[in-house]
Design a protein around this motif. Sequence first.
Motif, PDB file in Angstrom:
ATOM      1  N   VAL A 183       0.812  -1.042  -0.079  1.00 45.16           N
ATOM      2  CA  VAL A 183       0.107   0.015  -0.132  1.00 45.16           C
ATOM      3  C   VAL A 183       0.854   1.203   0.107  1.00 45.16           C
ATOM      4  CG1 VAL A 183      -0.436  -0.101   2.525  1.00 45.16           C
ATOM      5  CG2 VAL A 183      -1.830   1.279   1.170  1.00 45.16           C
ATOM      6  N   ALA A 184       1.982   1.209   0.735  1.00 48.27           N
ATOM      7  CA  ALA A 184       2.840   2.539   0.839  1.00 48.27           C
ATOM      8  C   ALA A 184       3.280   2.720  -0.559  1.00 48.27           C
ATOM      9  CB  ALA A 184       3.999   2.301   1.793  1.00 48.27           C
ATOM     10  N   GLN A 185       3.947   1.716  -1.234  1.00 47.31           N
ATOM     11  CA  GLN A 185       4.338   2.074  -2.646  1.00 47.31           C
ATOM     12  C   GLN A 185       3.333   2.594  -3.650  1.00 47.31           C
ATOM     13  OE1 GLN A 185       5.102  -0.628  -0.880  1.00 47.31           O
ATOM     14  NE2 GLN A 185       7.589  -0.181  -0.330  1.00 47.31           N
ATOM     15  N   TRP A 186       2.177   1.989  -3.455  1.00 53.20           N
ATOM     16  CA  TRP A 186       0.809   2.237  -4.247  1.00 53.20           C
ATOM     17  C   TRP A 186       0.546   3.972  -4.074  1.00 53.20           C
ATOM     18  CZ3 TRP A 186      -4.721   1.363  -3.197  1.00 53.20           C
ATOM     19  CH2 TRP A 186      -5.863   1.594  -4.278  1.00 53.20           C
ATOM     20  N   ARG A 187       0.566   4.350  -2.669  1.00 47.91           N
ATOM     21  CA  ARG A 187       0.279   5.578  -2.502  1.00 47.91           C
ATOM     22  C   ARG A 187       1.195   6.458  -2.843  1.00 47.91           C
ATOM     23  NH1 ARG A 187      -0.011   6.514   3.242  1.00 47.91           N
ATOM     24  NH2 ARG A 187      -1.015   8.446   2.848  1.00 47.91           N
ATOM     25  N   ALA A 188       2.452   6.208  -2.992  1.00 44.59           N
ATOM     26  CA  ALA A 188       3.494   6.974  -3.618  1.00 44.59           C
ATOM     27  C   ALA A 188       3.808   7.132  -4.838  1.00 44.59           C
ATOM     28  CB  ALA A 188       4.840   6.638  -2.862  1.00 44.59           C
ATOM     29  N   GLY A 189       2.841   6.604  -5.465  1.00 41.47           N
ATOM     30  CA  GLY A 189       2.781   6.481  -7.179  1.00 41.47           C
ATOM     31  C   GLY A 189       3.890   5.480  -7.648  1.00 41.47           C
ATOM     32  N   LYS A 201       1.156   0.105  -9.384  1.00 44.06           N
ATOM     33  CA  LYS A 201      -0.415   0.120  -9.457  1.00 44.06           C
ATOM     34  C   LYS A 201      -0.858  -1.246  -9.321  1.00 44.06           C
ATOM     35  CE  LYS A 201       0.019   0.288 -14.477  1.00 44.06           C
ATOM     36  NZ  LYS A 201       0.073   1.052 -15.622  1.00 44.06           N
ATOM     37  N   PRO A 202      -2.238  -1.405  -8.655  1.00 42.02           N
ATOM     38  CA  PRO A 202      -2.951  -2.785  -8.884  1.00 42.02           C
ATOM     39  C   PRO A 202      -3.671  -2.964  -9.993  1.00 42.02           C
ATOM     40  CG  PRO A 202      -4.067  -0.908  -7.593  1.00 42.02           C
ATOM     41  CD  PRO A 202      -3.071  -0.079  -8.020  1.00 42.02           C
ATOM     42  N   LEU A 203      -3.567  -4.096 -10.215  1.00 43.52           N
ATOM     43  CA  LEU A 203      -4.666  -4.510 -11.707  1.00 43.52           C
ATOM     44  C   LEU A 203      -5.779  -5.129 -11.243  1.00 43.52           C
ATOM     45  CD1 LEU A 203      -1.552  -5.638 -14.377  1.00 43.52           C
ATOM     46  CD2 LEU A 203      -2.751  -3.342 -13.846  1.00 43.52           C
ATOM     47  N   CYS A 204      -5.758  -6.011 -10.586  1.00 45.29           N
ATOM     48  CA  CYS A 204      -7.023  -6.850  -9.865  1.00 45.29           C
ATOM     49  C   CYS A 204      -6.747  -7.287  -8.790  1.00 45.29           C
ATOM     50  CB  CYS A 204      -7.470  -7.617 -11.154  1.00 45.29           C
ATOM     51  SG  CYS A 204      -6.636  -9.222 -11.341  1.00 45.29           S
ATOM     52  N   LEU A 236     -12.994  -4.941  -2.857  1.00 39.58           N
ATOM     53  CA  LEU A 236     -12.624  -4.934  -1.617  1.00 39.58           C
ATOM     54  C   LEU A 236     -13.678  -4.000  -0.839  1.00 39.58           C
ATOM     55  CD1 LEU A 236      -9.030  -4.755  -1.776  1.00 39.58           C
ATOM     56  CD2 LEU A 236     -10.472  -6.507  -1.135  1.00 39.58           C
ATOM     57  N   PRO A 237     -14.081  -3.827   0.339  1.00 36.77           N
ATOM     58  CA  PRO A 237     -14.997  -3.002   1.082  1.00 36.77           C
ATOM     59  C   PRO A 237     -14.597  -1.374   1.498  1.00 36.77           C
ATOM     60  CG  PRO A 237     -14.124  -4.569   2.535  1.00 36.77           C
ATOM     61  CD  PRO A 237     -13.529  -4.828   1.311  1.00 36.77           C
ATOM     62  N   VAL A 238     -13.094  -1.469   1.342  1.00 36.17           N
ATOM     63  CA  VAL A 238     -12.710   0.077   2.003  1.00 36.17           C
ATOM     64  C   VAL A 238     -12.877   1.109   0.929  1.00 36.17           C
ATOM     65  CG1 VAL A 238     -11.063   1.258   3.222  1.00 36.17           C
ATOM     66  CG2 VAL A 238     -11.137  -1.336   3.605  1.00 36.17           C
ATOM     67  N   LYS A 239     -13.750   1.952   1.472  1.00 37.18           N
ATOM     68  CA  LYS A 239     -14.075   2.821   0.210  1.00 37.18           C
ATOM     69  C   LYS A 239     -13.194   4.326   0.203  1.00 37.18           C
ATOM     70  CE  LYS A 239     -18.383   1.551  -1.987  1.00 37.18           C
ATOM     71  NZ  LYS A 239     -18.633   0.460  -0.975  1.00 37.18           N
ATOM     72  N   ASP A 240     -12.365   4.399   1.140  1.00 38.65           N
ATOM     73  CA  ASP A 240     -11.319   5.651   1.491  1.00 38.65           C
ATOM     74  C   ASP A 240     -10.739   5.943   0.138  1.00 38.65           C
ATOM     75  OD1 ASP A 240     -12.883   5.147   3.900  1.00 38.65           O
ATOM     76  OD2 ASP A 240     -10.920   5.336   5.165  1.00 38.65           O
ATOM     77  N   LYS A 241     -10.571   7.270  -0.171  1.00 41.36           N
ATOM     78  CA  LYS A 241      -9.421   7.479  -1.047  1.00 41.36           C
ATOM     79  C   LYS A 241      -7.994   6.915  -0.448  1.00 41.36           C
ATOM     80  CE  LYS A 241     -12.271   9.618  -4.173  1.00 41.36           C
ATOM     81  NZ  LYS A 241     -13.149   8.679  -4.070  1.00 41.36           N
ATOM     82  N   ILE A 242      -7.402   6.488  -1.347  1.00 36.83           N
ATOM     83  CA  ILE A 242      -6.199   5.774  -0.984  1.00 36.83           C
ATOM     84  C   ILE A 242      -4.826   6.637  -1.550  1.00 36.83           C
ATOM     85  CG2 ILE A 242      -4.418   3.984  -0.441  1.00 36.83           C
ATOM     86  CD1 ILE A 242      -6.596   2.633   1.036  1.00 36.83           C
ATOM     87  N   ALA A 243      -4.874   6.303  -2.806  1.00 37.30           N
ATOM     88  CA  ALA A 243      -3.705   6.612  -3.680  1.00 37.30           C
ATOM     89  C   ALA A 243      -4.588   7.435  -4.638  1.00 37.30           C
ATOM     90  CB  ALA A 243      -3.315   5.496  -4.474  1.00 37.30           C
ATOM     91  N   GLY A 244      -4.365   8.769  -4.472  1.00 40.77           N
ATOM     92  CA  GLY A 244      -5.043   9.793  -5.474  1.00 40.77           C
ATOM     93  C   GLY A 244      -6.610   9.724  -5.454  1.00 40.77           C
ATOM     94  N   GLU A 245      -7.023   9.169  -6.485  1.00 44.12           N
ATOM     95  CA  GLU A 245      -8.488   9.339  -6.701  1.00 44.12           C
ATOM     96  C   GLU A 245      -8.887   7.564  -6.606  1.00 44.12           C
ATOM     97  OE1 GLU A 245     -11.242  11.740  -6.959  1.00 44.12           O
ATOM     98  OE2 GLU A 245      -9.344  12.607  -6.092  1.00 44.12           O
ATOM     99  N   MET A 246      -8.005   6.987  -6.260  1.00 46.35           N
ATOM    100  CA  MET A 246      -8.494   5.659  -6.138  1.00 46.35           C
ATOM    101  C   MET A 246      -8.560   5.125  -4.681  1.00 46.35           C
ATOM    102  SD  MET A 246      -8.095   3.588  -9.315  1.00 46.35           S
ATOM    103  CE  MET A 246      -7.093   1.880  -8.782  1.00 46.35           C
ATOM    104  N   SER A 247      -9.574   4.192  -4.512  1.00 48.02           N
ATOM    105  CA  SER A 247      -9.852   3.383  -3.342  1.00 48.02           C
ATOM    106  C   SER A 247      -9.383   2.064  -3.365  1.00 48.02           C
ATOM    107  CB  SER A 247     -11.030   3.721  -2.587  1.00 48.02           C
ATOM    108  OG  SER A 247     -12.023   2.999  -3.299  1.00 48.02           O
TER     109      SER A 247
END
Lengths: 340, 500, 166
Positions: free
Chosen positions: A217-223, A226-229, A236-247
């Motif tokens: 998650v840390a590397q995702w947030r730092a750009g 990127k997750p593909l699937c 996944l249930p968590v809807k908070d914005k984590i990386a930019g506009e993505m949750s």
Amino acid sequence: MTNPAKSRGIATCGIAAALGAAALAITPAAAAWEPTRPVEFIVPAGTGGGADQMARVIQGIVTKHKLMNQSMVVINKSGGAGGEGFLDVKGSKGNPHKLIITLSNLFTTPLGTGIPFNWKDLTPVAMMALDEFILWVPADAPYKTAPEYVAAAKAAPGTMKMGGTGSKQEDQIITVAIEKATGAKFIYIPYKGGGEVAVQLVGKHVNSTVNNPIEAVAQWRAGQLKPLCVFDAQNLPVKDKIAGEMSWADIPTCKSQGLDIEYLMLRGVFTTPGATADQVAFYVDLLKKVRETPEWKALMHDGAFNQTFMSGADYAKWVEKEEGRHRDLMKEAGFLATTN
Amino acid sequence: MEEIVNLFHGFAVVLQPYNIMLMFVGILLGVIIGVLPGLGGANGVAILLPLTFSMSPTSAIIMLSCIYWGALFGGAITSILFNIPGEPWSVATTFDGHPMAQKGQAGEALTAAFTSSFVGALFAVILITLVAPLVAKFALQFGPAEKFAVFFLAFCSFIGMGKEPPFKTVASMMIGFALAAVGLDSMTGQLRLTFGFTEFLNGFDFLIAVIGLFGIGEILLTMEEGLSFKGRAAGINPRVVLQTWRELPRYWMTSLRSCVIGCWMGISPAGATPASFMSYGIAKRTSKNGDKFGTGEIEGVVAPETAAHAAGTAALLPMLSLGVPGSPTAAVLLGGLLIWGLQPGPLLFVEQKDFVWGLIASMYLGNIVGLIVVLTCVPLFAAILRIPFSIIAPIILVMCAIGAYTVHNSTFDVVMMLVFGVIGYVLKKCNYPLAPMVLAIVLGDKAEEAFRQSLLGSQGGLGVFFSNGLVGSIMSLGLIALFWPLIQRTWTRLRPAPAA
Amino acid sequence: MTDTSHAAASGPRHRAVELGVAIAMIAFGALVMYGSLQVGIGWGAEGPKSGFFPFYLGVLIILSSVMNLVTATTLDPQQIFADWSQLLSVLSVVVPTAIYVVAVPWTGIYAASLVLIAVFMTWLGRYSVAMSAAVSIGTIVAIYLMFEKWFLVPLPKGPIEDFFAL
């Protein structure tokens, strides 16, 4: 928690104490057995890994909220892909002061190494959560979706490197499942821990990984990644914005991408063989209390865990089914130990 | 400039009385953990981690990192006094530290070790303060091939340096590698060399081997030579610290080189162990007194301790900025960060300024506090050697047994410890060097793993070890180190003989 | 080392010990090679198989030990390894410690350590029983507090600890 109670004066304190006493009087009735010495919490993996972190969070919660009259001690027994820990608990028949937290190596280690152990040698207590798996690639990789990546892997067979934790364990099982489902061919490179795998991907020493959410998650947030699937039936249930506009919830399931693979990893607790119903009931109750604390909820939220809770016969049935699935998966992949 | 401002802000956080108290507690606990074999820094931090959940993250990390510093300092104490390294990176400290203690210079050896540790750590912290983001990028360059190259360099700079017969060195080292290979092969998930015994599942942990070979072996040798520790008669001089300090600046070159080696190893992240061995090996080759290494040279204590502590400190950097731990202790601290709700990774420096700079400031202050604490105790530690052998020996045996037990919580390991002790005694009498065996046990499986990961990636091509500038130059350095004696001889022959 | 100074005294010959060590190492090397062959030494689907490296380690152990064996035969046959009285004092540590490590799983570490320290002090150090008792009890109490209470590291326990429910 305690501060407001203090400020309300002696009278309320008295009531609180009375209530506390009442609560104490009720609890022993619900669980007639209580530990009489420190409870050892075995981790069949090294320090710093996912199972270890979870065990230490549980220990911290039990200590901080005083959920047990005895202390809880976390012990790592990681030898032989966790086999050491399983054999230790198996050999402690009749000692109820021992718990073990498991990951998929509950199935993969005995199947892959042939050590004399099966989960039925343990007494199931409760499933705490299920850990998700996500297909990650570097953020600047040219593919945006799982099918594009698979196509790229197919176009260059035998050059795409998949990094993962351990050998003949969950990460490699998923990799083989992808290969079977798509016909693509990867070079699987095993590393010691999930954190290292994520960094190897950032450094582009591998092309993709199937890390757990919390590991990358840390590397995702730092750009950087990127997750593909996600390898689950639903988003996944968590809807908070984590990386930019993505949750987490925005990651598509692999199934919806035409990659029909589901894999969730057990984070469950077992105790020694021969534990009585009372003893198991005590631990189930304890773990239920752990799940109610804010610390636990925070961990579940950060790691986007699947929060299924099971105990008793449901749990045993689930584990049984899962064992059969692992046997099939490992048989297909040719990972079964020759002695089996 | 911004870093400096942040750093001062960090100092303000750390200098709260509560945090200073935690620092002292942490250092003291750390020293105790470092002294008790088996309770290493990683264990110690892991055990105490849950106790810190009720603190603020900054206070918690200050205390835990101070435990870490304390353990690093403490590891040197048993290495020097009893030849029992509690941590892999203290092994190289025993080579000259223990002979110094035997010569009656335990105080000097301890002072040198503590001071060098401090210098190494300080160097690494300054590096972290100034160039953290740059360094993080450097760490990303290290894939399996680069890691193997680093291990290769560590082995090369260390072997071939003893006076023992070369074939005995080879036999000793290969046995170490073979012992390291026992257990689960992490690359294939297959058990090997266990011959069906579940006791061998864990393989042979370095600590059990080293407690036996060095610690128990030493007690047996002492028994043979009569019931007393050498150096017991030496007087304890309270001014020993100042006297040693006067001598230390002479080794500034060794210190500087060890600092650089240490930081590099800590960041890469190969860790403190190869750093200490490499640094010792190189110091031995370049020092004027290289021949006397192993007999109690103070420079032989300075080199490994500086490098180990620099590496131990620098290892925290990749942990914070990449989320990958450079050492087992860092791995546990990493778990702690997650529990406190902090995500280690590239954004930590941006999002959690208080925390990061509080930690960095605590590295400065924690090390100063640590140095003061341990230096004041030097006469006390040295006085332990005055306890009669027949009291201290059984206590050491018991502590060794506990140390061996706690590694895997297995009583079988305690038996293995004694077996290693007897083997260590016989091998030492037969002039087999034990250090290469220990080095191989410590690094063998890691080196093999990196080697096979690289070969997997390249599908068998050895070219991967020279595929880019970084890995190529490290490998070349390794080869130069391996053939250094040959190169040196050729060089002196080619050079026109001096007039004298 | 000490050997030369005791050349006249009686004891096992140094050469015999050297030869024994070399032969033991050859046997160890052979064992390693055998174990490697069991798991495969070739190149498998996942790169080199598990036995690949250990096999060649075994080969190198045997080769270097053969060289050591040859060298050992040229040693002075009169030189002794250590004289009997020295070996006896070494054994006076090894034997009690061996009993100790075997006893630990049954008696727990506390009882065994108590006895080991006390025996060592009274027998080898010729201290009074009172002194030995004080040091040994003090040590195990300190160990108990440090490991079990402060650092929460459980050590092996036996029937005595069970009796006191510690």
